[in-house]
Scaffold this motif. Structure first.
Motif, short mmCIF file in Angstrom:
data_model
loop_
_atom_site.label_atom_id
_atom_site.label_comp_id
_atom_site.label_asym_id
_atom_site.label_seq_id
_atom_site.Cartn_x
_atom_site.Cartn_y
_atom_site.Cartn_z
N GLY A 3 41.83 45.73 53.44
CA GLY A 3 40.55 46.02 52.80
C GLY A 3 40.86 46.58 51.42
N ARG A 4 39.81 46.84 50.65
CA ARG A 4 40.10 47.33 49.30
C ARG A 4 38.90 48.04 48.68
NH1 ARG A 4 36.00 44.88 46.37
NH2 ARG A 4 36.19 42.63 46.18
N PHE A 5 39.23 48.80 47.61
CA PHE A 5 38.21 49.37 46.74
C PHE A 5 38.58 48.89 45.35
CE2 PHE A 5 36.50 52.99 44.15
CZ PHE A 5 35.17 52.72 44.40
N ALA A 6 37.60 48.38 44.59
CA ALA A 6 37.92 47.72 43.32
C ALA A 6 37.03 48.25 42.20
CB ALA A 6 37.74 46.21 43.47
N PRO A 7 37.30 49.46 41.72
CA PRO A 7 36.42 50.03 40.68
C PRO A 7 36.62 49.39 39.31
CG PRO A 7 38.28 51.50 41.08
CD PRO A 7 38.40 50.38 42.08
N SER A 8 35.55 49.34 38.54
CA SER A 8 35.63 48.97 37.12
C SER A 8 35.78 50.27 36.34
CB SER A 8 34.35 48.27 36.68
OG SER A 8 34.16 47.11 37.44
N PRO A 9 36.77 50.36 35.45
CA PRO A 9 37.00 51.63 34.75
C PRO A 9 36.05 51.85 33.59
CG PRO A 9 38.73 50.07 34.21
CD PRO A 9 37.81 49.36 35.15
N VAL A 39 42.14 47.80 40.05
CA VAL A 39 41.40 48.22 38.87
C VAL A 39 40.86 46.98 38.17
CG1 VAL A 39 41.56 49.39 36.65
CG2 VAL A 39 42.85 50.28 38.60
N GLU A 40 39.54 46.88 38.06
CA GLU A 40 38.92 45.68 37.48
C GLU A 40 38.68 45.90 35.98
OE1 GLU A 40 35.96 44.07 40.26
OE2 GLU A 40 37.76 43.38 41.28
N ASP A 41 39.77 45.74 35.22
CA ASP A 41 39.79 46.12 33.80
C ASP A 41 39.90 44.90 32.89
OD1 ASP A 41 42.32 45.40 34.55
OD2 ASP A 41 43.33 46.93 33.38
N ALA A 177 35.71 35.45 34.26
CA ALA A 177 34.50 36.13 34.70
C ALA A 177 34.76 36.88 36.01
CB ALA A 177 33.38 35.10 34.89
N TYR A 178 33.92 37.88 36.24
CA TYR A 178 34.05 38.71 37.44
C TYR A 178 34.16 37.89 38.72
CZ TYR A 178 32.12 41.15 41.45
OH TYR A 178 31.91 41.59 42.72
N ASN A 179 33.25 36.91 38.88
CA ASN A 179 33.23 36.15 40.15
C ASN A 179 34.53 35.39 40.39
OD1 ASN A 179 30.66 36.57 41.48
ND2 ASN A 179 29.76 35.71 39.63
N ALA A 181 37.62 36.28 39.04
CA ALA A 181 38.73 37.23 39.19
C ALA A 181 38.72 37.87 40.58
CB ALA A 181 38.63 38.30 38.11
N VAL A 182 37.53 38.24 41.02
CA VAL A 182 37.43 38.95 42.30
C VAL A 182 37.87 38.04 43.46
CG1 VAL A 182 35.11 38.61 43.27
CG2 VAL A 182 35.93 40.86 42.93
N VAL A 183 37.50 36.78 43.41
CA VAL A 183 37.83 35.86 44.50
C VAL A 183 39.32 35.54 44.48
CG1 VAL A 183 37.44 33.54 45.40
CG2 VAL A 183 35.51 34.92 44.62
N ILE A 195 34.52 45.73 51.22
CA ILE A 195 33.47 46.74 51.37
C ILE A 195 33.14 47.22 49.97
CG2 ILE A 195 32.88 48.99 52.39
CD1 ILE A 195 33.57 46.78 54.48
N ARG A 196 31.86 47.20 49.60
CA ARG A 196 31.47 47.59 48.23
C ARG A 196 29.98 47.93 48.23
NH1 ARG A 196 32.26 41.40 45.94
NH2 ARG A 196 30.67 40.47 47.28
N GLY A 197 29.47 48.31 47.06
CA GLY A 197 28.07 48.70 46.96
C GLY A 197 27.13 47.53 47.20
N ASP A 199 24.66 46.51 45.68
CA ASP A 199 24.19 45.79 44.51
C ASP A 199 24.92 44.45 44.38
OD1 ASP A 199 26.47 47.40 44.08
OD2 ASP A 199 26.23 47.33 41.91
N LEU A 200 26.04 44.28 45.10
CA LEU A 200 26.80 43.03 45.00
C LEU A 200 26.56 42.10 46.20
CD1 LEU A 200 30.04 44.50 43.43
CD2 LEU A 200 28.43 42.91 42.37
N LEU A 201 25.63 42.52 47.06
CA LEU A 201 25.37 41.69 48.26
C LEU A 201 25.03 40.25 47.89
CD1 LEU A 201 24.96 41.61 51.36
CD2 LEU A 201 22.58 42.26 50.98
N1 GLU Z 1 34.39 46.15 40.10
C1 GLU Z 1 33.12 46.06 40.75
C2 GLU Z 1 32.32 47.31 40.51
O1 GLU Z 1 32.90 48.36 40.21
C3 GLU Z 1 33.25 45.85 42.24
C4 GLU Z 1 33.71 44.50 42.55
C5 GLU Z 1 33.86 44.22 44.03
O2 GLU Z 1 34.04 45.17 44.82
O3 GLU Z 1 33.83 43.06 44.39
O4 GLU Z 1 31.12 47.28 40.62
#
Ligand code: GLU
Length: 310
Positions: A3-9, A39-41, A177-179, A181-183, A195-197, A199-201
């Protein structure tokens, strides 16, 4: 399995971000997975400032005990992975010269999340039209999704179905683009739990579809309800003491914040001292609160005062 947590700085993690990170960590541990941090930088314009912000985010996560089981991945160092994926996807891609405004004018109304499905304006340009437009502005790269209908399963929201539009893979400034990179990262890193917020559902059908185009399987998804301020808006820095540093300034230590987050998840009594080990034992994904967490930073100074008396 991970699993992961992927914050944008972009700024310090606030209580809502920290709570999502905690749920991601608990889900990974609870289901026998590794926990990774990415880190999504990629946002080139902000990379210089982003490194400092990212280090602060990692240190805040570590203060709560949320430490990755492998070295932290930085998207700015993974450009080759995106290039390789783009090579595979090339036959499905086309250049798009539309501005945001043009899309807004041509597209149907935005979805509830503000996203405007691409109306396909540039899908069938002929070479001459493309050459003319290239002289005006650089293109973004989109993928032909043929309005695929994609359903994903979310741990808490259940089945989420979306129509996949021709979304952007590379922005017109050349940044993946985000979509994309994330995949690519989730596949390359062996991440099978996202697992994430929440807002990305609505992004998840798009991303699950892209994972399939790259020969992978979609991860297990779980979207955590967001933290809101007293006015019912998404929690933000201006809402007062919401980052670890702000909370420390009003007397709350990292352990207190962990307790606060655990209480908000129904995993601890108010003011109880908790450890991550104890929280994993108590954590039941099925019992995760399904409504947003309404935060009142004004109560935290009070919380700190009470704690120092007792
Ligand atoms: N980096 C994104 C954010 O901070 C999250 C991306 C993801 O978890 O897929 O909102």
């Amino acid at each position: 399995m991970a699993g992961r947590f992927a914050p944008s700085p972009t700024s310090a993690l606030h209580l809502g971000n920290l709570r999502t990170a905690l749920v991601a960590w608990l889900m990974a541990r609870r289901t026998g997975r590794q926990f990774l941090i990415r880190v999504e930088d990629l946002d080139a314009a902000r990379v210089a400032a982003a490194a400092g912000t990212a280090r602060q985010q990692l240190s805040d996560l570590a203060a709560l005990g949320l430490v990755a089981d492998q070295p932290v991945a930085w998207q700015s160092q993974r450009l080759e992975g995106y290039a390789a994926a783009l090579e595979r996807l090339r036959p499905l891609t086309y250049e798009c010269f539309c501005t945001r405004r043009e899309i807004a004018q041509a597209a149907s109304a935005p979805h509830g999340d503000g996203y405007r499905p691409y109306p396909g304006t540039c899908r069938d340009l002929d070479p001459l039209q493309r050459a003319r437009l290239r002289a005006v502005r650089p293109p973004a790269l989109r993928i032909r999704a043929e309005r695929a209908v994609m359903a994903v399963h979310d741990e808490w929201a259940g089945t989420v179905t979306g129509v996949v539009d021709d979304f952007v893979l590379v922005r017109n400034d050349g940044v993946p683009a985000y979509n994309l990179a994330v995949v690519v990262d989730d596949l390359d890193q062996g991440i099978d739990q996202v697992i994430r917020g929440d807002d990305l559902l609505t992004s998840s059908p798009r991303q699950a579809w892209l994972a399939g185009q790259l020969g992978g399987s979609p991860p297990q998804y779980g979207h955590v309800p967001l933290a809101l301020n007293q006015a019912g808006h998404r929690l933000a820095k201006r809402d007062g003491a919401v980052s670890l540093a702000d909370l420390a300034a009003v007397g709350l230590r990292a352990g207190d914040v962990l307790g606060l987050l655990a209480t908000s998840l129904g995993l601890a009594a108010q003011g109880e001292t908790v450890t991550l080990t104890r929280l994993v034992e108590r954590f039941d994904p099925a019992a995760l609160p399904r409504s947003p967490w309404v935060v009142d930073p004004r109560t935290y100074a009070e919380y700190a005062n009470n704690r120092s008396i007792t």
